[in-house]
Design a protein around this motif. Structure first.
Motif, mmCIF file in Angstrom:
data_model
loop_
_atom_site.group_PDB
_atom_site.id
_atom_site.type_symbol
_atom_site.label_atom_id
_atom_site.label_comp_id
_atom_site.label_asym_id
_atom_site.label_seq_id
_atom_site.Cartn_x
_atom_site.Cartn_y
_atom_site.Cartn_z
ATOM 1 N N ALA A 215 90.122 24.102 -30.730
ATOM 2 C CA ALA A 215 90.711 25.267 -30.060
ATOM 3 C C ALA A 215 90.518 26.463 -30.970
ATOM 4 C CB ALA A 215 92.196 25.044 -29.784
ATOM 5 N N THR A 216 90.118 27.572 -30.409
ATOM 6 C CA THR A 216 89.971 28.825 -31.154
ATOM 7 C C THR A 216 90.975 29.824 -30.600
ATOM 8 O OG1 THR A 216 87.620 28.416 -31.578
ATOM 9 C CG2 THR A 216 88.406 30.694 -31.787
ATOM 10 N N VAL A 217 91.828 30.366 -31.479
ATOM 11 C CA VAL A 217 92.922 31.232 -31.030
ATOM 12 C C VAL A 217 93.077 32.433 -31.960
ATOM 13 C CG1 VAL A 217 94.188 29.316 -29.977
ATOM 14 C CG2 VAL A 217 94.656 29.942 -32.359
ATOM 15 N N ASP A 218 93.862 33.381 -31.497
ATOM 16 C CA ASP A 218 94.256 34.521 -32.320
ATOM 17 C C ASP A 218 95.162 34.015 -33.440
ATOM 18 O OD1 ASP A 218 95.451 36.800 -33.426
ATOM 19 O OD2 ASP A 218 95.777 37.783 -31.499
ATOM 20 N N GLY A 219 94.748 34.226 -34.677
ATOM 21 C CA GLY A 219 95.490 33.717 -35.816
ATOM 22 C C GLY A 219 96.787 34.427 -36.099
ATOM 23 N N ARG A 220 97.154 35.431 -35.290
ATOM 24 C CA ARG A 220 98.431 36.117 -35.433
ATOM 25 C C ARG A 220 99.397 35.782 -34.288
ATOM 26 N NH1 ARG A 220 98.111 37.228 -40.632
ATOM 27 N NH2 ARG A 220 96.554 38.793 -41.174
ATOM 28 N N ASP A 221 98.925 35.086 -33.289
ATOM 29 C CA ASP A 221 99.719 34.796 -32.095
ATOM 30 C C ASP A 221 100.416 33.448 -32.274
ATOM 31 O OD1 ASP A 221 100.660 34.027 -29.571
ATOM 32 O OD2 ASP A 221 99.055 35.088 -28.527
ATOM 33 N N HIS A 222 101.712 33.474 -32.505
ATOM 34 C CA HIS A 222 102.437 32.247 -32.824
ATOM 35 C C HIS A 222 102.471 31.261 -31.662
ATOM 36 C CE1 HIS A 222 104.795 33.947 -36.522
ATOM 37 N NE2 HIS A 222 103.523 34.298 -36.514
ATOM 38 N N GLU A 223 102.603 31.754 -30.448
ATOM 39 C CA GLU A 223 102.618 30.839 -29.308
ATOM 40 C C GLU A 223 101.261 30.179 -29.117
ATOM 41 O OE1 GLU A 223 105.230 29.766 -27.736
ATOM 42 O OE2 GLU A 223 106.424 31.054 -29.055
ATOM 43 N N ALA A 224 100.188 30.952 -29.271
ATOM 44 C CA ALA A 224 98.847 30.381 -29.149
ATOM 45 C C ALA A 224 98.581 29.375 -30.261
ATOM 46 C CB ALA A 224 97.805 31.491 -29.174
ATOM 47 N N LEU A 225 99.034 29.685 -31.475
ATOM 48 C CA LEU A 225 98.875 28.747 -32.587
ATOM 49 C C LEU A 225 99.628 27.451 -32.313
ATOM 50 C CD1 LEU A 225 99.218 31.195 -35.611
ATOM 51 C CD2 LEU A 225 97.207 29.805 -35.095
ATOM 52 N N HIS A 226 100.851 27.575 -31.828
ATOM 53 C CA HIS A 226 101.646 26.376 -31.549
ATOM 54 C C HIS A 226 100.972 25.502 -30.494
ATOM 55 C CE1 HIS A 226 104.868 24.054 -29.511
ATOM 56 N NE2 HIS A 226 105.274 23.848 -30.750
ATOM 57 N N THR A 227 100.486 26.121 -29.425
ATOM 58 C CA THR A 227 99.808 25.366 -28.374
ATOM 59 C C THR A 227 98.573 24.652 -28.921
ATOM 60 O OG1 THR A 227 100.594 26.886 -26.652
ATOM 61 C CG2 THR A 227 98.657 25.551 -26.142
ATOM 62 N N ALA A 228 97.805 25.365 -29.733
ATOM 63 C CA ALA A 228 96.579 24.784 -30.288
ATOM 64 C C ALA A 228 96.889 23.660 -31.268
ATOM 65 C CB ALA A 228 95.748 25.858 -30.965
ATOM 66 N N LEU A 229 97.915 23.850 -32.081
ATOM 67 C CA LEU A 229 98.248 22.858 -33.108
ATOM 68 C C LEU A 229 98.894 21.602 -32.521
ATOM 69 C CD1 LEU A 229 99.570 25.308 -35.834
ATOM 70 C CD2 LEU A 229 97.606 23.776 -36.088
ATOM 71 N N THR A 230 99.305 21.665 -31.276
ATOM 72 C CA THR A 230 99.853 20.478 -30.601
ATOM 73 C C THR A 230 98.911 19.980 -29.510
ATOM 74 O OG1 THR A 230 101.124 21.936 -29.121
ATOM 75 C CG2 THR A 230 102.259 21.102 -31.079
ATOM 76 N N GLY A 231 97.656 20.389 -29.590
ATOM 77 C CA GLY A 231 96.700 20.069 -28.528
ATOM 78 C C GLY A 231 95.807 18.873 -28.806
ATOM 79 N N GLN A 232 96.195 17.990 -29.714
ATOM 80 C CA GLN A 232 95.377 16.809 -30.009
ATOM 81 C C GLN A 232 95.309 15.877 -28.803
ATOM 82 O OE1 GLN A 232 98.126 17.722 -31.733
ATOM 83 N NE2 GLN A 232 97.615 18.039 -33.888
ATOM 84 N N ASP A 233 94.184 15.174 -28.681
ATOM 85 C CA ASP A 233 94.075 14.206 -27.571
ATOM 86 C C ASP A 233 94.431 12.793 -28.018
ATOM 87 O OD1 ASP A 233 91.876 13.218 -28.965
ATOM 88 O OD2 ASP A 233 90.422 13.584 -27.357
ATOM 89 N N ASN A 234 94.794 12.632 -29.311
ATOM 90 C CA ASN A 234 95.218 11.346 -29.884
ATOM 91 C C ASN A 234 94.115 10.294 -29.912
ATOM 92 O OD1 ASN A 234 97.930 12.222 -30.378
ATOM 93 N ND2 ASN A 234 98.364 11.950 -28.200
ATOM 94 N N HIS A 235 92.874 10.731 -29.761
ATOM 95 C CA HIS A 235 91.738 9.826 -29.869
ATOM 96 C C HIS A 235 90.710 10.321 -30.888
ATOM 97 C CE1 HIS A 235 93.112 7.518 -26.432
ATOM 98 N NE2 HIS A 235 93.221 8.640 -25.736
ATOM 99 N N ARG A 236 90.721 11.627 -31.152
ATOM 100 C CA ARG A 236 89.721 12.225 -32.037
ATOM 101 C C ARG A 236 90.407 13.201 -32.995
ATOM 102 N NH1 ARG A 236 85.828 14.908 -27.746
ATOM 103 N NH2 ARG A 236 87.830 15.165 -26.689
ATOM 104 N N PRO A 237 89.765 13.505 -34.130
ATOM 105 C CA PRO A 237 90.309 14.562 -34.991
ATOM 106 C C PRO A 237 90.253 15.900 -34.265
ATOM 107 C CG PRO A 237 88.127 13.907 -35.747
ATOM 108 C CD PRO A 237 88.521 12.931 -34.679
ATOM 109 N N HIS A 238 91.106 16.812 -34.692
ATOM 110 C CA HIS A 238 91.292 18.083 -33.989
ATOM 111 C C HIS A 238 91.157 19.227 -34.978
ATOM 112 C CE1 HIS A 238 92.762 20.734 -30.862
ATOM 113 N NE2 HIS A 238 93.816 21.112 -31.567
ATOM 114 N N VAL A 239 90.567 20.327 -34.547
ATOM 115 C CA VAL A 239 90.486 21.524 -35.383
ATOM 116 C C VAL A 239 91.006 22.724 -34.618
ATOM 117 C CG1 VAL A 239 88.096 22.069 -34.705
ATOM 118 C CG2 VAL A 239 89.008 22.954 -36.872
ATOM 119 N N VAL A 240 91.744 23.571 -35.321
ATOM 120 C CA VAL A 240 92.209 24.848 -34.772
ATOM 121 C C VAL A 240 91.575 25.947 -35.611
ATOM 122 C CG1 VAL A 240 94.180 26.356 -34.389
ATOM 123 C CG2 VAL A 240 94.381 23.889 -33.974
#
Length: 248
Positions: A215-240
């Protein structure tokens, strides 16, 4: 959009850290603490570009507290971008991991707070950092170790800078994590356009080609960061990838 803005605005808006402010009020919590560490010094983009990510992690994501720094089931956070440590110390102090008074002598001869974090001296710190390029590999090893021990709940989060991705050791870590499906690993790339080489299609493409979700997000937007940081699919590694303005 919730942001920490610039440090100047932070300090102007800051109030004393006296417990009266709600937990999500990162502006009031972190600003005066960074100012105490600065003590008249100037910090660069390496510090200010990471503060929003650090706050969201410690305020809303990481399952760790001052009371659980040695709990085997805690989440692990690894700061690979160790030269951004001033913001890290401020967040640790705001969350009660270290005494606020420690900030006043950061970098001093008797201080436990060096210019890079030391896991033997600073409560809650998982790795001692130095040369760039090692944190993601250590994160892969940590994630593998947790899996080998049957500890399936803890997640490992590693914060790196976009310039750090120029180091070849990161490429090996990215490829290995993707090939072995390290679903408990999340990398956070703070992208302030400081990389010498970059990557076609942006920083996230360096990971997705090796099987990561991204996920690529605005690094100043806390809601977008939270959504991205909880967006794992639990099968693969995740990057924000947290994008901030060039030079921040």
């Amino acid at each position: 959009m919730t942001t920490l803005a610039t440090t100047t605005r932070l300090v102007e808006a800051a109030a004393p850290l006296d417990g009266r402010h709600p937990p999500l009020d990162g502006r009031r919590a972190v600003a005066p603490l960074i100012d105490r560490i600065r003590a008249g010094r100037e910090f660069g983009a390496n510090v200010y570009s990471t503060v929003d990510v650090l706050w969201v992690l410690y305020d809303r994501i990481l399952r760790i507290s001052p009371a659980t720094v040695d709990d085997p089931d805690r989440d692990r956070f690894l700061l690979s971008k160790g030269h951004a440590v001033a913001g890290y110390y401020a967040v640790l102090a705001a969350k009660g991991f270290i005494p606020v008074d420690w900030l006043d002598d950061q970098g001093g001869p008797a201080s436990q707070l060096g210019d890079h974090p030391d896991r033997l001296l600073v409560p809650g710190v998982e790795i001692g950092s130095g040369s760039l390029g090692h944190g993601l590999g250590l994160g892969v090893g940590t994630a593998l170790g947790l899996r080998a021990q049957g500890l399936l709940d803890p997640r490992v989060y590693v914060l790196v800078g976009d310039a750090e991705l120029d180091e070849g050791s990161n490429h090996e870590a990215i490829a290995y994590a993707g090939a072995t499906g390290l679903a408990n690993l999340t990398a956070i790339v703070v992208d302030n356009s400081s990389a010498t080489h970059g990557w076609p299609g942006g920083a996230a493409a360096r990971f997705t080609v090796n099987g990561w979700t991204a996920a690529t997000v605005d690094g100043r937007d806390h809601e977008a960061l939270h959504t991205a940081l909880t967006g794992q699919d639990n099968h693969r590694p995740h990057v924000v990838v947290a994008v901030v303005d060039t030079g921040e």
